[in-house]
Design an enzyme around this catalytic site. Structure first.
Site, short mmCIF file in Angstrom:
data_model
loop_
_atom_site.label_atom_id
_atom_site.label_comp_id
_atom_site.label_asym_id
_atom_site.label_seq_id
_atom_site.Cartn_x
_atom_site.Cartn_y
_atom_site.Cartn_z
N GLU A 24 17.86 -11.07 -5.73
CA GLU A 24 16.54 -11.98 -5.84
C GLU A 24 16.28 -11.82 -7.30
O GLU A 24 15.99 -12.94 -8.08
CB GLU A 24 15.38 -11.95 -4.87
N GLY A 66 0.87 -1.27 -0.08
CA GLY A 66 0.00 0.04 -0.01
C GLY A 66 0.81 1.37 0.13
O GLY A 66 0.96 2.08 1.00
N SER A 85 1.00 3.48 -3.18
CA SER A 85 0.47 4.42 -4.15
C SER A 85 -0.68 5.05 -3.49
O SER A 85 -1.61 4.31 -2.90
CB SER A 85 0.09 3.79 -5.53
N GLU A 137 9.37 5.49 -17.79
CA GLU A 137 9.98 6.93 -17.45
C GLU A 137 10.81 7.07 -16.31
O GLU A 137 11.93 7.61 -16.36
CB GLU A 137 9.03 7.97 -17.63
C1 LIG Z 1 -1.16 -3.30 -12.49
C2 LIG Z 1 -0.77 -2.28 -11.39
C3 LIG Z 1 -0.57 -2.79 -10.39
C4 LIG Z 1 -0.11 -2.01 -9.23
N1 LIG Z 1 0.12 -2.43 -7.93
C5 LIG Z 1 0.54 -1.80 -6.96
C6 LIG Z 1 0.49 -2.21 -5.48
O1 LIG Z 1 0.41 -3.32 -5.43
N2 LIG Z 1 0.89 -1.24 -4.62
C7 LIG Z 1 1.06 -0.10 -5.06
O2 LIG Z 1 1.19 1.00 -3.87
N3 LIG Z 1 1.08 0.65 -6.37
C8 LIG Z 1 0.57 -0.13 -7.15
N4 LIG Z 1 0.54 0.16 -8.48
C9 LIG Z 1 0.71 1.82 -8.71
C10 LIG Z 1 1.84 2.02 -9.45
O3 LIG Z 1 3.15 1.86 -8.49
C11 LIG Z 1 1.71 3.39 -10.02
O4 LIG Z 1 0.61 3.41 -11.03
C12 LIG Z 1 3.14 3.79 -10.55
O5 LIG Z 1 4.06 4.07 -9.83
C13 LIG Z 1 2.80 5.22 -11.44
O6 LIG Z 1 2.00 6.12 -10.68
P1 LIG Z 1 0.73 6.92 -11.31
O7 LIG Z 1 -0.09 5.89 -11.76
O8 LIG Z 1 0.23 7.69 -10.52
O9 LIG Z 1 1.37 7.51 -12.56
P2 LIG Z 1 1.73 9.06 -12.64
O10 LIG Z 1 2.84 9.15 -11.63
O11 LIG Z 1 0.55 10.15 -12.47
O12 LIG Z 1 2.41 8.91 -14.15
C14 LIG Z 1 1.70 9.50 -15.35
C15 LIG Z 1 2.66 9.47 -16.66
O13 LIG Z 1 3.61 10.59 -16.02
C16 LIG Z 1 4.89 10.09 -16.31
N5 LIG Z 1 5.93 10.64 -15.37
C17 LIG Z 1 5.45 11.00 -13.93
N6 LIG Z 1 6.69 11.65 -13.46
C18 LIG Z 1 7.48 11.74 -14.15
C19 LIG Z 1 8.73 12.43 -14.41
N7 LIG Z 1 9.29 12.71 -13.16
N8 LIG Z 1 9.39 12.31 -15.23
C20 LIG Z 1 8.97 11.72 -16.59
N9 LIG Z 1 7.54 11.20 -16.54
C21 LIG Z 1 6.83 11.14 -15.36
C22 LIG Z 1 4.74 8.56 -16.14
O14 LIG Z 1 5.86 7.92 -16.20
C23 LIG Z 1 3.23 8.12 -16.56
O15 LIG Z 1 3.63 8.08 -17.87
C24 LIG Z 1 0.03 -0.54 -9.67
C25 LIG Z 1 -0.21 -0.13 -10.83
C26 LIG Z 1 -0.69 -0.88 -11.78
C27 LIG Z 1 -0.61 -0.39 -13.28
#
Ligand SMILES: Cc1cc2nc3c(=O)[nH]c(=O)nc-3n(C[C@H](O)[C@H](O)[C@H](O)COP(=O)(O)OP(=O)(O)OC[C@H]3O[C@@H](n4cnc5c(N)ncnc54)[C@H](O)[C@@H]3O)c2cc1C
Lengths: 370, 396
Positions: free
Chosen positions: B246, B129, B131, B374
């Site tokens: 790992e 947990g 995000s 990214e």
């Molecule tokens: C199938 C799946 C399972 C997941 N499981 C978990 C889980 O179990 N636990 C958990 O905590 N989270 C989980 N997540 C969440 C995941 O970690 C986030 O979706 C991810 O880190 C991206 O964050 P966001 O979705 O807010 O996208 P954003 O951060 O809003 O990004 C949107 C776009 O902007 C780009 N971007 C953002 N910041 C930058 C930057 N500094 N430079 C360039 N580009 C940038 C990104 O690359 C992306 O293309 C899961 C996501 C998916 C899709």
């Protein structure tokens, strides 16, 4: 199981890198390029006498150190990185490996010791119209007699170091068969004309043979020429990845110091991300070149596909890396003073040497029986 | 985590004997057929992991004192190969390789005792947990708060995209204990039991149409201070702890898996008589190259760890390499199949139960989850190539 580079390989790499830092720095590369890219005879001797590099892939009984494709790959990578100018690729990767891939102990005894000690340079010319090992592209003919054992006639359009090599291994047709012949370049029946390619750091010549005296090389089995081609190709892939890596290093160094918009340009993602993608391509290419060499060294049947995989991948990586290097140097990158064009030149010509990426992918699809 | 090299009762064995013993054990204790029903399948996975744990046949990289096998890296590779061969099901839950090492490194002896064994035995299913709706890539922007009251933290906020959140017994989370502006300096690492009062888990339908992840709401949830790993406000550096090598030992499995998938795709090309199409041949050859490179990269990383003690540059690029490959492979398959490629799995017209289309959809997540491509590129550029930091990015 094939593992990977060992500490001995790291040491070899270190020794060669240090040597080249001194002998093949950019100023020296430019001087040699201006002189027709024949190389520096003094450095050539030191490579043989001090480091034993020409004898690296030559069996011990012929005066070499008896190492193999993997070690040659380490050296080639470093030579590629330094844009080394001289007949190493042609003499060692092409000719010495072709001789060892064949079954002819007489030819081996005649040439390999002289290659190993640095007194003989050599090259290979298989295809008539290309820089490759395609035996279907051979119209050059060989005939018996005429004062010599055999004579060879025809033209090889692109021969690496064809203007300076002492020995040329020539593929020629005897009826339906294609054989390999040793031709002493120092005779009136051999005439080399330099071909100006984009790459000013590597000499290519068009070589015309007119009843040139030749000795036939017993290739043993029918696959020897293809095997020689694979060995050369794997070594060449390593050279390309060395160049690709150097071009990326150059970009990264520049991106750290060039400031625009009050920030080093390397802090902009437009540059960062493309550098990261290059690293992905280059590191995978290093794995590919290593595996091709290691599988060939083992005589593994996977060696052929692995070699074409390395060839296609490394050529593409080098082309991309050298182009990005020009791009990320901006206006300076387009000047003659900036070394970026030297890599761009080498990479672009390298792409077609020993088969273009598309040709290697065709071969892979054939071998996979897709 | 420091690499565990004490292999206790394995010391006298040769590598071959070790392999033979592992293989024999898996053969004799094979998990059997994978049940179709999702609930039965979960029970089946848990039961098999429990049996492995009880026989001390799981947790290859985990220290022996926490129920693992404490194998040297070379032996971990052997173990992984045999586990792949025996088709051992992956454990349920997410981030075992992230939370376990964090607890091992930063937890108290009581915390290790309480959580590590049950985690490995799959008595407890763990979910990540981290995000939140407003904090994905920019994790330091998270807003779920934890207010200290005596021996308790009172947690309020929302997590999202929590994989298998509906199955969780335990969440490992990041919460804000500092001010909202404190960014990464006010974050605390907290373990939260899923059955605590005040937690609501809502399955979140994803792009595949199913609900593989969930959103989790915390409404005045009481969490004992004993559940905190490390110090208050000092949770951020813990985010990056993961089991040393790992992933490297497991990367070979992915290469093996994609080898099989590509072979199936090549069969499909032949079956459909598309093998003579030059463009298709060229694409297939390109995938063939890449599936091999994946294997070569993995071998090289393994070798680097064995010879030099560290994974080297090839390991940092392998994830991007694989994600690009798997997306492009499925994109190609769907396009190649033409109209048959766009039929979903419920339909009679679906080719091979619509698996290529499913793969196409599922691999959209490869470049998002666990850090987007990214962000990966930023990391490679800064940490491997040494390019200057983006001034807007927090240090990790
Ligand atoms: C199938 C799946 C399972 C997941 N499981 C978990 C889980 O179990 N636990 C958990 O905590 N989270 C989980 N997540 C969440 C995941 O970690 C986030 O979706 C991810 O880190 C991206 O964050 P966001 O979705 O807010 O996208 P954003 O951060 O809003 O990004 C949107 C776009 O902007 C780009 N971007 C953002 N910041 C930058 C930057 N500094 N430079 C360039 N580009 C940038 C990104 O690359 C992306 O293309 C899961 C996501 C998916 C899709």
């Amino acid at each position: 199981m094939i593992t990977g580079w060992s500490e001995e390989h790291d040491q070899l790499r270190e020794v060669v890198r240090r040597f080249l830092l001194e002998k093949s720095n950019p100023e020296r590369v430019r001087e040699l390029a201006d002189g027709g890219a024949a190389g520096d005879p003094a450095v050539w001797r030191q490579m043989a006498e001090q480091l034993g590099l020409q004898g690296l892939a030559v069996p011990e009984q012929y005066g070499g150190t008896g190492m193999g494709p993997v070690e040659l790959g380490v050296v080639m990578e470093e030579l590629g990185r330094a844009l080394y100018v001289g007949p190493y690729f042609s003499t060692v990767a092409l000719a010495a490996q072709a001789l060892t891939a064949c079954a002819d102990t007489t030819a081996q005894a005649a040439f390999l010791p002289r290659i190993a000690d640095g007194s003989l340079t050599a090259t290979v010319a298989v295809s008539d119209t290309d820089l490759g090992f395609d035996t279907t592209d051979v119209a050059t003919t060989a005939e018996r007699g005429g004062g010599a054992e055999w004579t060879v006639s025809g033209t090889k359009r692109y021969v690496v170091d064809g203007g300076t090599a002492g020995l040329i291994l020539v593929a020629a047709r005897i009826g339906d068969e294609v054989g390999l012949f040793a031709v002493d370049a120092d005779q009136s029946g051999v005439r080399a004309t330099p071909v100006e390619t984009l790459d000013i750091t590597r000499a290519v010549a068009s070589v015309e043979f007119t009843d040139a005296a030749a000795t036939r090389i017993d290739t043993g089995d029918a696959d020897a020429i293809a095997r020689a081609g694979d060995l050369a190709t794997a070594a060449f892939a390593a050279e390309q990845i060395g160049g690709a890596s150097a071009a990326l290093d150059m970009t990264v160094e520049y991106a750290k110091i060039r400031v625009q918009f009050e920030r080093p340009i390397g802090s902009f993602q437009a540059i960062k991300h493309r550098c990261a993608d290059l690293l992905v391509q280059i590191e995978s290419g290093r794995s590919a070149a290593f595996y091709a060499a290691a599988l060939l060294a083992d005589g593994d049947p996977e060696g052929a596909i692995a070699t074409s995989a390395a060839a296609a991948w490394c050529a593409t990586a080098y082309a991309k890396s050298s182009r990005e290097n020009v791009q990320f140097h901006g206006g300076i990158g387009y000047t003659w003073e900036c070394d970026a064009h030297l890599y761009l030149r080498r990479a672009t010509v390298s792409t077609i040497v020993l088969g273009a990426p598309t040709a290697h992918r065709v071969r892979i699809a054939d071998l996979m029986e897709v | 985590m420091a690499q565990q090299t004490t292999s206790v009762d394995h010391d006298a064995e040769t590598d071959d004997e070790f392999r033979a013993r592992i293989r024999r054990w898996f053969a004799e204790n094979a998990p059997g057929r994978r049940p179709r029903d999702p609930n039965e399948r979960k029970a089946w996975v848990r039961a098999f992991h429990a049996s492995m744990y009880d026989a001390r046949m799981t947790g290859p990289s985990w220290p022996v004192e926490y129920g693992g096998m404490g194998l040297s890296f070379a032996r971990q590779v052997i173990y992984q190969e045999e586990a792949a061969r025996a088709r051992v099901p992956s454990p349920l839950g997410t981030g075992l390789g992230i939370v376990a090492p964090t607890i091992i490194k930063y937890g108290t002896p009581e915390q290790r005792e309480r959580w590590l064994g049950p985690m490995l035995r799959q008595d407890l299913i763990w979910c990540q947990g981290y995000s939140e709706p407003g904090a994905g890539s920019d994790l330091p922007a998270l807003r779920t708060t934890a207010r200290r009251e005596g021996d308790m933290y009172i947690v309020n906020g929302q997590k999202v995209w929590t994989t298998h959140g509906s199955d969780a017994d335990v969440f490992f989370t990041l919460v804000r204990t500092g001010t909202q502006e404190s960014r990464q300096k006010g974050i605390t690492y907290l373990i939260i039991d899923a059955d605590s009062p005040g937690i609501t888990v809502r399955p979140l339908r994803d792009i595949t149409g199913a609900a593989h992840f969930a959103e989790v709401f915390f409404d005045d949830v009481e969490v004992p201070v004993d559940n905190r790993i490390g110090e208050e406000n000092e949770g951020w550096p813990l985010v990056r702890t993961s089991l040393g090598h790992e992933r490297a030992a497991g990367a070979m499995n992915q290469a093996t898996n994609y080898r099989r998938i590509l072979d199936e795709l090549i069969d499909l090309v032949r079956e459909r008589g598309l093998g003579s199409d030059l463009i298709i041949r060229d694409r297939i050859a390109d995938f063939e190259i890449r599936v091999r490179l994946m294997k070569y990269n993995a071998s090289r990383v393994i070798n680097d760890i064995i010879v030099r003690g560290e994974p080297g540059a090839a390991s940092s690029v392998s994830r991007l390499f694989i994600t690009m490959f798997e997306q492009e492979l499925h994109e190609f398959a769907v396009e190649m199949l033409g109209a048959d490629g766009i039929v979903t799995r419920g339909s009679d017209l679906a080719v091979q139960k619509g698996r290529w289309l499913m793969g196409f959809i599922a691999t959209r997540a490869s470049t998002i989850g666990a850090g987007t491509s990214e962000i990966q590129r930023n990391t490679i550029a800064e940490q491997v190539l040494g390019l200057p930091r983006d001034p807007a990015m927090p240090a990790r």
